[in-house]
Design an enzyme around this catalytic site. Structure first.
Site, PDB file in Angstrom:
ATOM      1  N   LEU A   1       7.558  26.411 -26.350  1.00 45.71           N
ATOM      2  CA  LEU A   1       8.679  25.867 -25.337  1.00 45.71           C
ATOM      3  C   LEU A   1      10.041  25.904 -25.579  1.00 45.71           C
ATOM      4  O   LEU A   1      10.170  25.913 -26.961  1.00 45.71           O
ATOM      5  CB  LEU A   1       8.093  24.158 -25.198  1.00 45.71           C
ATOM      6  CG  LEU A   1       6.774  24.108 -24.609  1.00 45.71           C
ATOM      7  CD1 LEU A   1       6.602  22.650 -24.702  1.00 45.71           C
ATOM      8  CD2 LEU A   1       6.483  24.635 -23.146  1.00 45.71           C
ATOM      9  N   CYS A   2      10.745  26.160 -24.583  1.00 43.86           N
ATOM     10  CA  CYS A   2      12.323  26.434 -24.745  1.00 43.86           C
ATOM     11  C   CYS A   2      12.842  25.047 -24.887  1.00 43.86           C
ATOM     12  O   CYS A   2      13.006  24.478 -23.776  1.00 43.86           O
ATOM     13  CB  CYS A   2      12.774  27.523 -24.100  1.00 43.86           C
ATOM     14  SG  CYS A   2      14.590  27.170 -24.270  1.00 43.86           S
ATOM     15  N   LEU A   3      13.023  24.410 -25.995  1.00 38.81           N
ATOM     16  CA  LEU A   3      13.662  22.975 -25.926  1.00 38.81           C
ATOM     17  C   LEU A   3      15.078  22.981 -26.997  1.00 38.81           C
ATOM     18  O   LEU A   3      14.999  23.812 -27.939  1.00 38.81           O
ATOM     19  CB  LEU A   3      12.650  21.895 -26.205  1.00 38.81           C
ATOM     20  CG  LEU A   3      11.531  21.786 -25.363  1.00 38.81           C
ATOM     21  CD1 LEU A   3      10.453  20.682 -25.807  1.00 38.81           C
ATOM     22  CD2 LEU A   3      12.099  21.417 -23.796  1.00 38.81           C
TER      23      LEU A   3
ATOM     24  N   THR B   1      12.242  24.536 -17.839  1.00 38.04           N
ATOM     25  CA  THR B   1      12.606  25.133 -19.012  1.00 38.04           C
ATOM     26  C   THR B   1      11.620  26.419 -19.169  1.00 38.04           C
ATOM     27  O   THR B   1      10.591  26.598 -18.452  1.00 38.04           O
ATOM     28  CB  THR B   1      12.865  24.677 -20.246  1.00 38.04           C
ATOM     29  OG1 THR B   1      13.486  25.609 -21.470  1.00 38.04           O
ATOM     30  CG2 THR B   1      11.716  24.076 -20.773  1.00 38.04           C
TER      31      THR B   1
END
Length: 281
Positions: free
Chosen positions: A86-88, A121
């Site tokens: 996940l892009c966080l 995202t």
């Protein structure tokens, strides 16, 4: 391999999160690798994820806390692609924005907050509220059965790498990391009569009571196949016939026979009287 600083920091954080876990969050490092953490988020009330059991992993770099972990959620949720990085701002997609003061509890609290929002995202998906509620109902089943299959599924490049869970592993990985939760899930599936292959409730069993052999015998005449109301009517007729006398059943025949006999006798007597009168003349 974790650096001594990373090992010391993660050991301290494990003690802290065990003693005082954040709301709806539990987590622990793998026994074999302190850099591999497993978490379970419980879906908060008043959200489409209410009561869901969402399992995922945090893969920390050897130089943590000076670099962020890779974050994945393996359980299908309708919010994230299963087992996808996940892009966080708190993940390894943005190492420059990571604050070394952030801890495991901070990271997971941020993940839960992002999950219950609608922000998109890399690794997130769109789904309706109804679809996410259906996913929530099947999370326990999915975690403990690996989706009901032991066959390995194909994965995209974004789901490969350390920490990714292969689709259809039969729940082996979850069972090894969360044996107590797996046992609870198994009991839950038995109580709810969940089909382990599909995750759907099994058809309800018929509640109609079965008759004992004695009762069944009342519905069937010896030597015959008639059952039900027909037998009651037929048996009633038999009982009525037996209860009546022969005279009662044939009284109208006897009355008619007496009338005919009377007419016949009267006619014979009348003819005899006419013959006698003719002879006298």
């Amino acid at each position: 391999m974790a650096t001594p600083a990373a090992t010391k920091r993660l050991t301290k954080e494990y003690a802290a999160i065990t003693k005082s876990p954040p709301p709806y969050i539990i987590a622990h490092p793998s026994e074999k690798n302190i850099l591999e953490w497993h978490y379970v988020l419980t879906g908060p009330p008043d959200t489409p994820y209410d009561g869901g059991q969402y399992w995922g992993t945090l893969m920390f770099p050897p130089d943590y806390p000076f670099a962020p972990p890779a974050i994945r959620m393996h359980t299908p949720s309708g919010r994230f692609q299963p087992s996808t990085r996940l892009c966080l701002s708190i993940s390894d997609f943005h190492p420059k924005s990571f604050n070394p003061a952030w801890e495991v509890s901070t990271i997971l609290t941020g993940l839960l907050s992002f999950m219950t929002s609608e922000e998109m995202t890399t690794g997130s998906v769109r789904a309706s509220e109804h679809e996410r509620k259906l996913f929530a109902q099947r999370t326990r089943w999915w975690n403990s059965t690996g989706g009901g299959s032991k066959q390995t599924g194909t994965q995209s490049s974004n789901t490969r790498g350390i920490g990714a869970i292969k689709a259809g592993d039969g729940g082996a990985k979850f069972r090894s990391e969360w044996p107590e939760l797996d046992e609870e899930n198994s009991k839950w599936m038995k109580e709810k009569r969940i089909n382990p292959q599909t995750g759907l409730p099994l058809p309800a069993q018929s509640s109609q009571p079965h008759c004992s052999p004695d009762m069944a015998g009342l519905r069937r005449r010896p030597g015959g196949s008639t059952t039900g109301v027909g037998v009651v009517v037929q048996e009633g007729r038999v009982a009525r016939d037996v209860g009546q006398s022969w005279l009662g059943r044939n009284k109208w025949k006897m009355v008619l026979g007496a009338i005919l006999s009377y007419i016949l006798v009267a006619r014979i007597l009348g003819d005899g009287a006419v013959t006698a009168a003719t002879t006298a003349h």
